[in-house]
Scaffold this active site. Structure first.
Site, PDB file in Angstrom:
ATOM      1  N   CYS A 295     -85.605 -17.801  -6.339  1.00 52.37           N
ATOM      2  CA  CYS A 295     -85.385 -16.418  -6.785  1.00 52.37           C
ATOM      3  C   CYS A 295     -84.491 -16.322  -8.013  1.00 52.37           C
ATOM      4  CB  CYS A 295     -84.849 -15.580  -5.637  1.00 52.37           C
ATOM      5  SG  CYS A 295     -86.066 -15.412  -4.286  1.00 52.37           S
TER       6      CYS A 295
ATOM      7  N   LYS B 177     -86.661  -6.153  -2.732  1.00 49.80           N
ATOM      8  CA  LYS B 177     -87.961  -6.685  -3.122  1.00 49.80           C
ATOM      9  C   LYS B 177     -88.676  -7.297  -1.922  1.00 49.80           C
ATOM     10  CE  LYS B 177     -85.545 -10.808  -4.875  1.00 49.80           C
ATOM     11  NZ  LYS B 177     -85.986 -11.874  -3.972  1.00 49.80           N
TER      12      LYS B 177
ATOM     13  N   ASP C  85     -79.762 -12.307  -4.257  1.00 46.74           N
ATOM     14  CA  ASP C  85     -80.085 -12.656  -2.870  1.00 46.74           C
ATOM     15  C   ASP C  85     -79.000 -13.420  -2.123  1.00 46.74           C
ATOM     16  OD1 ASP C  85     -82.412 -11.569  -3.833  1.00 46.74           O
ATOM     17  OD2 ASP C  85     -83.708 -13.245  -3.275  1.00 46.74           O
TER      18      ASP C  85
END
Length: 215
Positions: A140, A98, A10
């Site tokens: 994350c 996602k 990310d």
């Protein structure tokens, strides 16, 4: 025979300074990733990204920053794009999106354009070990690393190449990752002249919140 993959989590505009959900040090992580990849040998490099369309209660106008968050990483917006300092071509086509219609913290909840999950992709490429870097350490990155360990991959988080949200949540994340069997490599190992050494003998659990981030 072992094979190792790097998972870049990310590294997106909305998670870096100036973004909708900015993490201090995010841009520094983005800037460091490509140099790191170019100076280390991996059998594969993959990237994950938040890629929201309508994730329901994950977005809120009054977020609690635990289960709900400000709007971020919406498909089609600049915030969802990878940070310009990170050349995502290092991951080739192995990009796993996602969270389209629900909250999703772990890269193992994501899929590539053809619907392949991260776990299935790693197994298809005979990966046994994974190193995890990216944003955010306490959300994350943590979720991805824990899922990797639970799936049976030997998992290491390279803490200097992560950025976290807060001291309290980073400390909790470090404990949770250790308990899940994730190996944590800290600042001293990552700043050696030879670069990060993540051989079995150099892995360290003796790290704390001060090891997180680019130093």
């Amino acid at each position: 025979m072992s094979a190792k993959a790097l998972i870049v989590v990310d590294v997106q505009n909305d998670f870096c300074e100036g973004g909708a959900l900015a993490v201090d040090g995010g841009a520094a992580v983005a800037a460091a990733v490509n140099e790191f990849v170019n100076s280390h040998e991996y059998d594969a490099v993959v990237a994950t990204r938040d890629f929201h369309i309508d994730p329901g209660a994950h977005f809120s106008e009054t977020p609690d920053f635990v289960d709900s968050w400000p709007v971020h990483c919406v498909v089609g917006t600049a915030g969802a794009e990878f940070h310009p300092a990170f050349d995502a071509s290092v991951a080739g086509s192995a990009i796993f999106s996602k969270g389209a219609y629900s909250a999703a913290y772990s890269g193992f909840e994501g899929a590539s354009e053809d619907g392949t999950t991260l776990e299935d992709w790693l197994r298809a490429h005979k990966i046994t070990d994974v190193d995890v870097i990216g944003i955010a350490t306490d959300h994350c990155v943590k979720a991805t690393a824990i899922d990797a360990a639970r799936a049976g991959f030997r998992t290491t988080v390279l803490l200097p190449f992560t950025a976290g949200v807060s001291t309290a949540t980073i400390e909790t994340a470090l404990v949770q990752m250790r308990e899940a069997g994730v190996l944590l490599v800290g600042r001293d190992e990552a700043s050696s002249e030879e670069g990060v050494d993540v051989t079995e003998g150099s892995r360290s659990q003796a790290v704390d919140v001060s090891d997180v981030g680019i130093h």
